[in-house]
Structures are given as structure tokens and as C-alpha cells.
Design a protein around this motif. Structure first.
Motif, PDB file in Angstrom:
ATOM      1  N   THR A 733     -30.257  24.012  -1.593  1.00 57.50           N
ATOM      2  CA  THR A 733     -30.029  22.874  -2.401  1.00 57.50           C
ATOM      3  C   THR A 733     -29.514  21.365  -2.038  1.00 57.50           C
ATOM      4  O   THR A 733     -28.163  22.035  -1.910  1.00 57.50           O
ATOM      5  CB  THR A 733     -29.889  23.040  -3.937  1.00 57.50           C
ATOM      6  OG1 THR A 733     -30.796  24.230  -4.328  1.00 57.50           O
ATOM      7  CG2 THR A 733     -30.050  22.342  -4.985  1.00 57.50           C
ATOM      8  N   VAL A 734     -29.915  20.786  -1.186  1.00 56.47           N
ATOM      9  CA  VAL A 734     -29.281  20.064  -0.872  1.00 56.47           C
ATOM     10  C   VAL A 734     -29.318  18.255  -0.879  1.00 56.47           C
ATOM     11  O   VAL A 734     -30.415  18.098  -1.057  1.00 56.47           O
ATOM     12  CB  VAL A 734     -29.274  20.247   0.688  1.00 56.47           C
ATOM     13  CG1 VAL A 734     -28.506  21.082   1.537  1.00 56.47           C
ATOM     14  CG2 VAL A 734     -30.212  20.587   1.467  1.00 56.47           C
ATOM     15  N   ALA A 735     -28.684  17.370  -0.850  1.00 50.85           N
ATOM     16  CA  ALA A 735     -28.367  15.970  -1.178  1.00 50.85           C
ATOM     17  C   ALA A 735     -29.561  15.502   0.052  1.00 50.85           C
ATOM     18  O   ALA A 735     -30.349  15.148  -0.549  1.00 50.85           O
ATOM     19  CB  ALA A 735     -27.604  15.562  -0.872  1.00 50.85           C
ATOM     20  N   PRO A 736     -30.119  16.051   0.711  1.00 51.33           N
ATOM     21  CA  PRO A 736     -31.248  15.303   1.531  1.00 51.33           C
ATOM     22  C   PRO A 736     -33.088  15.744   0.722  1.00 51.33           C
ATOM     23  O   PRO A 736     -33.494  14.877   1.626  1.00 51.33           O
ATOM     24  CB  PRO A 736     -31.203  16.014   2.764  1.00 51.33           C
ATOM     25  CG  PRO A 736     -30.071  16.238   3.413  1.00 51.33           C
ATOM     26  CD  PRO A 736     -29.719  16.285   2.072  1.00 51.33           C
ATOM     27  N   ALA A 738     -33.210  15.787  -2.408  1.00 48.99           N
ATOM     28  CA  ALA A 738     -33.608  14.509  -3.770  1.00 48.99           C
ATOM     29  C   ALA A 738     -33.855  13.282  -2.719  1.00 48.99           C
ATOM     30  O   ALA A 738     -34.619  12.799  -3.324  1.00 48.99           O
ATOM     31  CB  ALA A 738     -31.669  14.729  -3.837  1.00 48.99           C
ATOM     32  N   LEU A 739     -33.180  13.245  -1.794  1.00 46.54           N
ATOM     33  CA  LEU A 739     -33.339  12.222  -0.693  1.00 46.54           C
ATOM     34  C   LEU A 739     -34.937  11.543  -0.895  1.00 46.54           C
ATOM     35  O   LEU A 739     -35.316  10.462  -0.818  1.00 46.54           O
ATOM     36  CB  LEU A 739     -32.587  12.195   0.217  1.00 46.54           C
ATOM     37  CG  LEU A 739     -30.884  11.473   0.239  1.00 46.54           C
ATOM     38  CD1 LEU A 739     -30.304  11.215   1.459  1.00 46.54           C
ATOM     39  CD2 LEU A 739     -30.782   9.703  -0.312  1.00 46.54           C
ATOM     40  N   MET A 740     -35.290  12.738   0.154  1.00 46.99           N
ATOM     41  CA  MET A 740     -36.910  13.485   0.504  1.00 46.99           C
ATOM     42  C   MET A 740     -37.757  12.822  -1.321  1.00 46.99           C
ATOM     43  O   MET A 740     -38.901  12.209  -0.776  1.00 46.99           O
ATOM     44  CB  MET A 740     -36.954  14.141   0.630  1.00 46.99           C
ATOM     45  CG  MET A 740     -38.327  14.856   1.048  1.00 46.99           C
ATOM     46  SD  MET A 740     -38.764  14.445   2.713  1.00 46.99           S
ATOM     47  CE  MET A 740     -38.183  15.344   3.868  1.00 46.99           C
TER      48      MET A 740
END
Lengths: 824, 492
Positions: A733-736, A738-740
Motif C-alpha cells: 500500500t504505497v502512495a504512487p 493512489a496517484l495511479m
């Protein structure tokens, strides 16, 4: 070690030890606790633990706990003369003297040494257990030997038969009972059943990797009887979507990819046929033993069963395509040394086969005996010898530049068809050449062009990535440090010693014509000459302790998000033992009983009450279970699971109504965004042939798997690395990510499409919301949710509230929500 | 605090009930931040000892620059121009397929070397700027590797192993030490978009060079794009304004909180925390990459190229800004250093890209007092041969790959400045000991890549033997199974 020998090996310490042994016998009645507490504990504290503590174990040795010295094997209980500790304090070996001569610490007195010897001779009783968890299993002794402990390791025991008074008439209920058996002593009960909606969603995502149709949810909510549930499972198992989901798991386990990796990452021709073969095998519920035999020895099956393209075209084709298994490895087209590279390729096959099928890390024994598990380097090469008759993937090369591939493909037609075509082609070429010879100048260049095209023409038959009929196998030697330039003794195919000891030899077979007979010594009378087909059958013989357990564990894992053996790729000492081996064995035994039917195993698991438990874990749901088993390692609830990469992508296509019906054929290349193109390796991009837009809306399993360049959406949601076998994808579960989901074009286009459907459907925002919720969440929206969306709409200018862009944002919000990404 | 997240969650829930909060949102928010903190923490017990460096900037020169033309001054070679390399020097060395069986003639560097700084170190005329800061630099002339081709070489330099699938140095650091900031990733990779010396022979970069191997992928390096958005999909889609995007995020947050209240699983809270990090990055990354607040004097230091997006100069300045904002590990890649032919011309172009920014980065960090706790490393994947490859004229030559010795330089982070470590023979072909004997032993100052990695970890307060992760049946570590050593001699 017998008494006489230990005396014989004595040097300076001889008389002393004799005396001590005598003493220990005399004092056999002395309670060991008392002896330890009064004599040994104080001695260790005073003389050893300052340096050798659990916290700071000098040289990795702690004498503060039994685990400490046990781990480093410095004490052999009962055998002081064999104990490194004694040799060190006696200064018997120049390289290891304790306390070190230059440390300024006094040597142990004779009396102190004798006490230690006496303690060890009497069995080294030690009640102290480590406060500090000592990581890692025990290193093996240097001299390779199968020990009692090895033979009693849980994973090498025959699959246990169910015992107990009542065998239920419902095989699935036995799963529940086996789970309850573990929960009861903890005072824990299984969580209640999930809601009908949750169950349908779970079943769809589990078996298809696709969201449930709203109508199916509604139907099951009306009738959620046992009968309706079982009918649902049966229906899902019958759909081709099932194989598209579960075939993909197999592809993870065998690190499937369609390119070679390394700098140029060249294409593996026709690798997609192997992918289709796998999907099709799952869909047809091909027995697992057959599935393995085809992949490991399809060429030999053809010979044994006399399969042919004319008589048994389907069986023949499958057997040819299945051996593409051997061609999936990473391949270096520019190795420093082609001979070493060939062994690297075989190692890759060994590692994958050992891991995917047996849960063994036998690849660790390439350069030396396995450090932990009972597999010697000789075992490694004996197993490697099985695969020597496979043509090397690459040509050998000397001198600069890259190299080409060897015989890794073949035409899916008979030899006869091929030779007929070739003969005809030859005639055509000759005819044209003759024509050119007599042609005038003006015609000549055109004809020559035709000739060139004719010569370049490939036979018009399908091809497959495969192994070709066996070659003269190369001899296999044990290689010191894994280096082919340091060959030791020659070895021939045989099962690893451990299995031979378990009564599991490869079947003896008549001499094979091409094989040089190895010279058998007396010690090698367990050796037999065997083929890859024997190996495949050995794997699935009913006595094999691993194959069924490993498969059952993998299937359970993908129904619960958590395996019974938490390390699905490692059943050895370095793995983690199951907490419920009875459950695992029951599933494994059922696999045997059903003739290796995987679909039967799905039914068995999914029809249990355990599978249907709620995944909820809030304080209102089964709170009594949390403290005894926070990890849910005993399965008191289902697990909340995040969708995997493919399901996240495929679900969007379902919601937008765009998912196409592709169910086989060459792989699809998605459109890469300019951002990705900008920074991708140009060589990777050079063979990325973007497919037409309408073809791209296929299920993710049909997207190309290129080792150096993955579809970015899939990659960001933890798609398999495809370099090594992978039993369980890490869920990150990483921030990129969510950006995707927020900004990626694919998501944007799907959102727009869904929004368009909503706008067509109704002018009322409440109807649109309801429709969206049914589509994406398969339920009605709640009051607070409606309020949240209405609030969002209210904040837009009055004119914009019906705009596509505003509704696209709302759709996108639902696609970014956790409820979309998680299955209860 | 070592509780299972589910137990923490239950404890918090009961506390919440006790305080009689009515809003679930608050409970979720508290828990979200709690879990976010947990997620950003490193391993228990790390650092093992007080660190000398807080962060690392690694300047990776892909393709392998020639140590002979930049750093390793061999004045004796001119007398041996075009003579064959003595067999005993080569001593059965494996060479690449490209030079196998060909004659090996010595090629001295055509570039002038002169002494610089208080330390009086000889530097090539190609590096006028870097020469001004030599007193801050430590040159390890005795680096060595086993890799002979680029892919394996880069993989070994970045992950400590030639075998694909091992975690990168940056991933190990994130895993071990956790993060220093809440708004940016711990490990950022900057790829230079162009290089002046060699457009043809482009060395590929792969995400596995900053990958996590068997470590959880949240430790993966985030590669900033050299064109377009600095982070993939950082900007809102065209036509979506920031304001409307914020409203949408607000809606997502609401939906998620409704769901979290319903489901009650800590996993959901972690997801919410990461989503919030992503939202913060939408602000923090543009702020980071916007150089308008950077004084002209500083930009001037890095040279005119700093104005070009994707230039090495700009990336060096960005690396400093990241270091300032608490990014633990920044790896800047520059490519185009594989000079099998036309080396002099290509070197001139390459050095034009990197020389001034290298020096500027050191000066800039120093001026801010950051050099003390920022470790800067610059290296290629291996070195190049003393013998010529391809055309050999008075002004033109090429050099092949050479793993037996190459030069790396380090600065700051507790490393001594103005020194050299290790020795090479008169051909810069072998590492030699004090007595001039060929060696590969650490005791004789040879430095294997694993030793360099052990040293980097040491400066960050990590005992490399104790930073482990259990995978594939072993306690894996960055420095591998063979013994690796900290190069104590270069530590101040």
C-alpha cells in the motif's frame, strides 16, 4: 559415536576425560537441575556470559540460553570430546582458544573444565530459555548426513489420514471441524457467516477475478439457501473466466513471462500458447498429475502414448505446447560464458520446479550442500541430470556480440506436412530461378524480388515454444562451488537421498538407448536411470509427501488470502510449519482421492462454513478471538483482501461495459503513456507493439508479460515480478498507487465511460447515484453516502451538476474508494 | 507498541467508546495517523550505533567512466605508448568477448593531469571544477567487482549482487531506517534525460536497479521522471482543476470513512494513510521541483544547464533539495559512459555535463552545513582498460570494460577529505599492496563493492551484518554471504 572411538580420538585430554566420564557415570543419580544450578550456571556467568550473551553474542555464540549454544552446535550433549566448547577451553585447537590467549582473561582451571565436561557428558541439561528470539533455523553439520530430525520433519511425513470418531457425510464440514479443533482450546469460536452480498462478491472475485453481476447478488439475496450457494459455485466453476483467473496463479508460480529479461529482453516466440494451455487446463479441470506430466515430459508422453498430430491432434498439441514450461526462464543473450549460462538456465528450471511443485529450495544446493535442508550438492546434480536431454535455449558462442536461440520452437504440424511444404517450396524456388535465368533485364529485378520473398517465406503452420525431441544428453558432474570448470564426480539421475530414504525412488526403467550407463558403486545401488516422465509420476505418486500438500496450500491461500503453511514456496526448515497440519493433510488427501481434481478442491473449500465466515474484525465482531490469535493464523474469520492487480483493472472494464471477449491468442500490448515511454529503456520499447484500442480492453491475463516493462497499472498493484517463482504476491500500500488511480489515463477513460452510462440512464442525481452504487458496490447507497455525493454536487456550479466531467469525478471517487479495492 | 495492528485497533476503539466520541471519523483519523507513524518507522534497534550521516546522495555514472582519464594518474604510461600489455599484468584476466583474442596495446591518457588543493592530488584537465573541491573528497582507487558486462555490473553496484531480484541499497535503507519525512518518499531516483558525450551507446536503466527484490515493495525507489510530471501521474488529468480535484478527494475520504466505520479493519486505515500521502505529494513534489525560490547565486554554481529539465545539473540541485527535505536516499543516474571508441571526444562531452554540478553539489551542501551529515558517492559500475580498443591514433582511442580496479569518490558524511585509498599498478590494471604485489585482499586496501556498501551502512549507523531480511530460506543482507568490511581508514 561409541565410547572406544572417543577415547581413541583423545590427545592430551585423554586421561582427564576418562576420569570425567567415569565421574559422570558415578553421579548419574545426581539431579541435573541441582548440578546445573549449583555448578554450571555460576561458572557460565562468571567465565563466559560477559562476552557470549544473548544480546551481544560474540562470534554469534550465546551461552546465556540453551538455544544460544544449540544454534551454534558448540555442545554435543553426552559427548564432551565432540563438543567445540571443550576443545576451545582446553586450547586443543590453535585456531579457537577460549578465552582468547591475548584477551588477558585467565584460562579456565582444570576443575572448571572438568565440571563442564561432566555437565555435557550427563546430557548438558540446561533449563534456560532464550529471551531473545534467535532467528533462523539450525545450520547443518559440515559433513552431509540425513539425520533423524530430517526424517521426522513435518513436511516429509506421509500425508496423514483423518482419524477421529465421526467422518461427516459432508466433506466440507470436516474442514469446519478441523478448524474448530484448534480454536476450542483457546476458547475461540468461528466468526458468523458473511452477508449474502459479501458471499457472492467473494465467490466471484475468488473464482473469476471479476465483480459479481448486480443481478446475481440480488438473486442470492432472495435465495441464499445451501442449494443456491452450491449452484452458484458450480456455475462459476463452469465459466471460462475461472481458468483466466486460476491459470494466472500457476503463471505466477512458474514465473511466466514472454521475454528473456536482461538488457535486450528479447521476445520468447509463441509463449502465449503456453499461457492458453494453462488457462485451458484449469478450465477443463485437467488432473494435476496429467498437467505436470505434460509440462515436465510432454515429449516423452508423445512417445509413450503414441500421440500424433493426425490421430490425436489435441492431446499431441497440448503435450508439445506444455513443455514450453522449460523455456520460460530468464535467458542471457550475451553471457560471458555460454557453458556457465547453460547451467544457469538449468538452475532456473530446477529452482522453479523445486519451488513451485514441491515447496523446496533445492536450488540452494548448487554450490554447496544445502545449509539448512537435507539436500546435498550431489542431490542437486542428480536432479539436474534429469533435464540434460533438453536442448539448450541458446546457441553456444565464442567471440563478440550476442547469440541466437537454439531449437526452442517447433511447427504444430506433422513432419510429413512440413516436408511436403518444404519440397513444394523448393520446387517453386527452382522454377522461379529457372525463369530468372532466361528472363530479360527489364523483368529480372522484379523476379529477383519475388525470389527473395519466396525464400524468406515461413511454412504456413502454427508454432509453439517447446522442447524438441530428446538429444544426446550431456554428462552431469558435481561442480565444486557450482563452477563448471571444477567438475568433481560424475552423477546420474536419482531421487534426492532424503526421498530414497523415505522409500521414494524414481522407478527403475529399462536402459535408454542414448544414455551412457553410469558406473554404479555399491553405495549407489539406490540409483536408477529415470526420465523426466518418471520424475513427473514420482512427484504425483500417492506416497510423495509434498506435491499434494503444496498444491492444497496454494489453493487455500487464494481462497483465504492466507495460507496454512505461511511460506507457500518453502516447506523446509527455513519455512514456517503449519499450525493446522490436520487441515492441510485433509485437503491434500482429498486431492489424491479425487484423482487430482482442482475444481473438486475449490468446491470442498468453498462449501465449508469456514470459507463463508465474515471477514469483519471490529470490536463488535468476534472480539474474543483477537487476542488469542490476532494474525488469524487458525482461521477464525475470513480475511479482508485487496483485489490483485488484474482484478482492479478488469473490474473497471466490467463496470464501463467495455470488457471484450478475448479468451485466447497472441498477447495484447496496452498503450503506454508518454510519461512511461519517456523513461522506459529504449530497447524494451523497441519491441512493444501497441495493439489496436478495441483489443486492449481484454482481461489482464492476456496482456503481454514483458520482463523489463510491465503494464504500469498492473505493476503498481504488485503484479508478479516474473523473474522467480512466486507463491504469494506481496500486497503493498504505497502512495504512487493512489496517484495511479487518481490520475492515470486508463482509469480516467473508464470513469468517463461509466459516467456516460449514468447520464444516459437518468436525469435524476439520486437515480444515478443508485445505479453507480449498484454497479460498483453491488448494493444500494446509504443515506450518508447519498448526502456526501449530493454535497459534492451542490458545491459545483448549478450549470455543471449534470456535466460529464462532474459525474466522471464522482465515478472516479468510487474507483478510488477502499470498498472498490477490497473484498470482504 | 509491538502489538498486532488489529489489537491496537481494538484498544483504540475501546478508548474511543470510553471517551464517548460520537464521530467515527475522528477515531479513524487518530488510528490512521498512528498506523502511518508505524509504517514510517524503521526496524527496532536501528540505527545500531550513532550515525555519522543522515542521508546519502549516490551519483551513478552508467556505462563506467575511465579511471585512467579522470582520476588515476599514470605518468609512466607515455613511455609505453602502443606497447603490448605484458602478459604477467593481465595474468589470465577474463576479458569481454569484444577484446578476446585481439592484441592489447597500451594507451596512455591524452589528458593532462595537474595537482590541486592542499592535498596536492593529481586531477585530469577534464575536471576543472571538481578539482577545486578535492580537499573534501576521498578517492578510492582500489574499487573492484566481479562483473564484466554492464547489466551485471550495474545490478551489482546497486544491489550488491549480480543476480537480479535483490533489494537495492536505497530499499535496504528505507527498510532499516524508516523515513525522515511524511510528505515525500524515502528513496528517490533521478534519471538524467540526456548526456552530451555519447548519444549512440545508451546504457539501459531498469527499475530493478532501485527495486525492492524480496523486501516489501513500499521500500521501492520512486523514480522521478526526467520529462513531464516529476512523479508518474502526479498532475490531475487535463481539464480537471485543482479545486475540483480537492472536492473529489474530499468525497473519496468521506466514502472511505463510511466504509472504514463499517468494516473495521486496520488494513483499510493504512490505505487511507497512503492515499493521504499521495494527496500531500501532489503539493510537496511541485514545491520541491520548483526552483524559483532558489537564489541565482546557487543556480549559477550548478551552471547554465540547471535551467534544463532533466539535466544532470538540475538533478544535482534537486538532490540537494530532497536531502534538505528529509529524503533518505537520492540516486542520480547519468548515462553514456561506455567508451569503447572515440573516448576523448565523448569524455569531453560527458565531463561538461557532470564536472560543474559535481563540484557545485559539494560546495552547496557545505555552505548549508549539510555536508557533515550527507554522504555523497560517485561511481560507475566498473573501470576501463589501459589497453586500447578500436582505432588508436594520436588523438583517438577507446577502452574496454575493466572490473579489476576502478575509482570511486566519496565526500561528507564522516568520510575524510583530501585523501586517497588503495593503490593500483603502473597500468591501473591491478590493485597492489604496500609492496607493489598484486592483491584483491581487503587487508591490502582493496575495496570490493560489498565493502563499499558495508561502509555506507556504517556511516548511517548500521552494522551491515545485522541488517537482514529472511527470504529464500536465508537471512539475506545487502553485503552478501562472503565477509564484507567497513573501510575504517577513510572514516574521519
Amino acid at each position: 559415536m561409541n565410547y572406544a572411538v572417543s577415547i581413541g580420538s583423545l590427545k592430551t585430554a585423554g586421561p582427564c576425560l576418562l576420569l570425567v566420564l567415569g565421574l559422570s557415570m558415578l553421579s548419574a543419580e545426581e539431579p541435573p537441575e541441582q548440578f546445573f544450578e549449583t555448578q554450571i550456571r555460576p561458572l557460565l556467568i562468571e567465565r563466559c556470559i560477559t562476552c557470549h550473551s544473548d544480546k551481544e553474542p560474540e562470534g554469534g555464540l550465546s551461552l546465556e540460553s540453551r538455544q544460544g549454544w544449540d544454534k551454534r552446535e558448540v555442545i554435543v550433549p553426552g559427548q564432551p570430546a565432540q563438543s567445540l566448547l571443550i576443545s576451545a577451553v582446553r586450547y586443543q585447537d590453535e585456531s579457537l582458544q577460549m578465552p582468547p590467549a591475548d584477551s588477558g582473561l585467565a584460562r579456565l582451571s582444570d576443575r572448571e573444565v572438568q565440571l563442564l565436561e561432566r555437565w555435557i557428558a550427563a546430557g548438558a541439561f540446561d533449563p534456560r530459555s532464550s529471551e531473545v528470539a534467535i532467528a533462523g533455523p539450525k545450520l547443518r553439520a559440515r559433513q552431509f548426513k540425513i539425520t533423524e530430525q530430517d526424517i521426522s520433519h513435518w513436511a516429509y511425513q506421509p500425508v496423514g489420514e483423518l482419524t477421529g470418531p465421526q467422518i461427516s457425510h459432508d466433506p466440507s464440514a470436516i474442514i469446519d471441524r478441523l478448524i474448530d479443533d484448534k480454536l476450542k482450546p483457546l476458547g475461540v469460536t468461528r466468526s458468523p457467516q458473511a452477508t449474502p452480498r459479501e458471499l457472492v462478491r467473494r465467490a466471484y472475485f475468488d473464482l473469476w477475478g471479476l465483480p459479481a453481476e448486480p443481478a446475481a447478488v440480488e438473486a442470492f439475496q432472495r435465495d441464499s439457501s445451501e442449494q443456491a450457494w452450491r449452484a452458484l459455485i458450480d456455475r462459476l466453476l463452469e465459466s471460462p473466466h475461472y481458468g483466466q483467473r486460476w491459470g494466472r496463479y500457476w503463471l505466477d508460480w512458474v514465473r511466466f513471462a514472454e521475454t528473456n529479461g536482461y538488457e535486450r529482453d528479447g521476445i520468447k516466440p509463441h509463449a502465449w500458447r503456453y499461457r492458453d494451455y494453462v488457462i485451458d487446463s484449469f478450465n477443463r479441470d485437467k488432473p494435476y498429475d496429467r498437467f505436470l506430466a505434460e509440462q515436465l515430459a510432454g515429449d516423452l508422453l508423445i512417445a509413450e502414448e503414441q500421440l500424433s498430430v493426425e490421430q490425436t491432434p489435441e492431446l499431441w498439441k497440448e503435450a508439445v505446447i506444455a513443455t514450453g514450461y522449460y523455456r520460460l526462464h530468464v535467458w542471457d543473450d550475451e553471457p560471458d560464458d555460454t557453458e556457465a549460462a547453460e547451467l544457469d538456465d538449468l538452475d532456473d528450471v530446477m529452482v522453479t520446479t523445486g519451488t513451485a511443485i514441491m515447496g523446496l529450495t533445492i536450488g540452494c544446493a548448487r554450490c554447496h550442500d544445502h545449509k539448512f535442508d537435507p539436500f546435498s550438492q550431489v542431490d542437486y546434480y542428480k536432479t539436474l541430470d534429469l533435464f540434460r536431454d533438453i536442448d539448450p535455449y541458446g546457441q553456444s558462442k565464442k567471440g563478440g556480440g550476442g547469440r541466437g536461440t537454439g531449437r526452442i520452437t517447433r511447427y504444430l504440424c506433422s513432419e510429413k506436412e512440413l516436408s511436403v511444404w518444404q519440397a513444394q517450396q523448393q520446387q517453386r524456388i527452382e522454377a522461379l530461378s529457372a525463369q530468372i535465368a532466361v528472363a530479360n533485364e527489364s523483368e529480372k529485378s522484379g523476379l529477383q524480388e519475388q525470389l527473395k520473398q519466396l525464400k524468406d517465406q515461413q511454412p504456413p503452420f502454427d508454432q509453439a515454444l517447446t522442447v524438441n525431441p530428446p538429444n544426446q544428453p550431456k554428462a552431469t558432474f558435481v561442480l565444486a562451488r557450482g563452477d563448471y570448470q571444477s567438475p568433481q564426480q560424475r552423477v546420474a539421475v536419482a531421487a534426492p537421498e532424503l526421498f530414497v530414504g523415505l522409500g521414494l525412488k524414481y522407478p527403475v526403467e529399462d536402459e535408454r538407448p542414448n544414455r551412457v550407463q553410469p558406473q554404479q558403486t555399491a553405495a549407489e545401488d539406490a540409483v536408477s536411470i529415470a526420465t523426466r516422465l518418471d520424475f513427473a509420476r514420482w512427484l504425483t505418486s500417492s506416497k510423495h509427501p509434498l506435491t499434494a500438500r503444496v498444491l492444497a496450500n496454494r489453493i487455500w491461500l487464494n481462497h483465504f488470502g492466507q495460507a496454512i503453511v505461511p511460506t507457500p514456496d518453502d516447506f523446509g526448515y527455513t519455512g514456517i510449519a503449519p499450525k493446522n497440519i490436520e487441515l492441510l493433510d485433509y485437503l491434500a488427501a482429498q486431492l489424491h482421492r479425487s484423482g487430482w481434481s482442482i475444481k473438486q478442491l475449490h468446491r470442498l473449500i468453498m462449501n465449508s462454513q469456514a470459507y463463508r465466515m465474515s471477514s469483519r474484525a471490529s470490536p463488535n465482531d468476534n472480539p474474543a478471538a483477537v487476542n488469542p490469535d490476532p494474525d488469524n493464523s487458525l482461521f477464525w474469520r475470513q480475511n479482508l483482501r485487496r483485489l490483485d492487480a488484474e482484478a482492479i483493472r478488469d473490474a473497471m472494464l466490467v463496470y464501463s461495459g467495455e470488457l471484450n471477449s478475448k479468451s485466447s491468442g497472441p498477447s495484447v500490448y496496452s498503450t503506454l503513456s508518454p510519461e512511461i515511454r519517456e523513461t522506459a529503456n529504449p530497447v524494451s520499447l523497441s519491441n512493444w507493439h501497441t495493439s489496436p484500442a478495441d483489443q486492449q480492453n481484454c482481461r489482464s491475463v492476456f496482456l503481454v508479460v514483458k520482463r523489463s516493462l510491465k503494464d504500469p497499472l498492473l505493476e503498481s498493484f504488485d503484479f508478479a515480478n516474473s523473474h522467480s517463482p512466486l507463491g504469494q504476491r506481496l500486497i503493498t500500500t504505497v502512495a504512487p498507487q493512489a496517484l495511479m488511480l487518481l490520475n492515470d489515463r486508463f482509469v480516467q477513460q473508464r470513469s468517463e465511460r461509466i459516467a456516460g452510462r449514468l447520464l444516459e440512464r437518468s436525469a435524476e442525481s439520486s437515480t444515478r447515484i443508485e445505479h453507480l452504487w449498484q454497479l460498483v458496490f453491488q448494493r444500494s447507497s446509504t443515506q450518508p453516502e447519498q448526502a456526501s455525493v449530493e454535497r459534492f454536487l451542490w458545491k459545483q456550479s448549478a450549470g455543471a451538476r449534470s456535466d460529464l466531467s462532474v459525474w466522471t469525478s464522482i465515478v472516479r471517487a468510487t474507483l478510488n474508494s477502499n470498498e472498490y479495492m477490497y473484498v470482504d | 507498541m509491538s502489538d498486532h495492528p488489529l489489537q491496537q485497533y481494538h484498544r483504540l476503539q475501546s478508548r474511543r467508546r470510553f471517551l464517548n466520541h460520537t464521530s467515527m471519523g475522528l477515531g479513524a483519523a487518530v488510528l490512521g495517523s498512528l498506523l502511518a507513524k508505524r509504517a514510517s518507522a524503521g526496524l527496532e534497534g536501528l540505527p545500531h550505533f550513532p550515525p555519522r550521516a543522515k542521508r546519502v546522495i549516490f551519483l551513478f555514472m552508467g556505462g563506467a567512466p575511465s579511471q585512467l582519464d579522470l582520476y588515476d594518474y599514470k605518468p609512466g604510461l607515455e613511455a609505453k605508448d602502443k606497447q603490448p600489455l605484458p602478459d604477467d599484468v593481465r595474468d589470465g584476466q577474463r576479458v569481454t568477448a569484444m577484446t578476446e583474442g585481439k592484441e592489447k596495446l597500451i594507451q596512455p591518457s591524452i589528458f593532462k593531469f595537474s595537482q590541486h588543493g592542499d592535498c596536492g592530488r593529481y586531477m585530469s584537465e577534464l575536471l576543472p571544477h571538481l578539482s577545486t573541491v578535492v580537499d573534501d573528497l576521498c578517492f578510492i582507487k582500489s574499487m573492484r567487482t566481479e562483473a564484466i558486462n554492464h547489466d551485471e555490473g550495474k545490478t551489482q553496484m546497486c544491489t550488491g549482487s549480480q543476480i537480479q531480484g535483490k533489494p537495492s541499497l536505497g530499499a535496504w535503507l528505507s527498510y532499516g531506517l524508516g523515513s525522515l519525512n511524511q510528505n515525500l518518499p524515502d528513496f528517490i531516483v533521478l534519471n538524467s534525460a540526456f548526456w552530451s558525450g555519447d548519444q549512440q551507446n545508451v546504457q539501459a536503466l531498469y527499475s530493478r536497479l532501485w527495486g525492492t527484490g524480496y523486501l516489501p515493495s513500499k521500500y521501492q525507489g520512486v523514480a522521478f521522471q526526467s520529462a513531464g510530471d516529476p512523479v508518474l501521474f502526479l498532475s490531475n488529468p487535463t481539464g480537471v482543476s485543482r479545486i475540483s480535484r480537492n472536492k473529489m478527494l474530499d468525497l473519496v475520504t468521506r466514502l472511505n470513512h463510511h466504509h472504514a466505520a463499517d468494516v473495521g479493519d486496520p488494513e483499510i486505515q493504512t490505505t487511507i494513510a497512503q492515499q493521504e500521502m499521495a494527496f500531500r505529494m501532489q503539493a510537496s513534489v511541485p514545491e520541491l521541483t520548483d526552483l524559483r525560490d532558489e537564489p541565482e547565486s546557487v543556480k549559477k554554481l550548478y551552471g547554465p544547464e540547471v535551467e534544463k529539465t532533466g539535466s544532470f545539473a538540475r538533478n544535482c540541485l534537486l538532490a540537494r533539495r530532497m536531502a534538505e527535505r528529509g529524503v533518505r536516499f537520492v540516486q542520480v543516474f547519468h548515462r553514456g559512459w561506455d567508451h569503447h571508441s572515440a573516448l576523448p571526444a565523448k569524455m569531453r562531452g560527458q565531463c561538461k555535463d557532470v564536472d560543474q554540478p559535481w563540484a557545485a553539489l559539494i560546495q552547496d551542501l557545505k555552505m548549508r552545513g549539510m555536508l557533515d551529515d550527507t554522504l555523497v558517492i560517485c561511481s560507475g559500475e566498473f573501470g576501463r582498460t589501459v589497453y586500447c580498443q578500436g582505432k588508436q591514433t594520436a588523438t583517438d582511442y577507446g577502452r574496454d570494460h575493466h572490473p579489476r580496479c576502478f575509482t570511486a569518490w566519496l565526500a561528507g558524511g564522516g568520510i575524510k577529505g583530501g585523501i586517497e585509498h588503495g593503490r593500483t599498478d603502473e597500468y591501473s590494471y591491478n590493485i597492489i599492496d604496500q609492496d607493489g604485489q598484486r592483491t584483491t585482499r581487503f587487508e591490502d586496501d582493496a575495496v570490493h563493492i560489498n565493502d563499499l556498501n558495508a561502509t555506507i551502512l556504517n556511516q548511517l549507523g548500521i552494522d551491515h551484518r545485522r541488517l537482514t531480511f529472511r527470504a529464500q530460506g536465508l537471512d539475506q543482507r545487502l553485503t552478501g554471504v562472503e565477509e564484507a568490511h567497513v573501510v575504517e581508514k577513510i572514516i574521519s
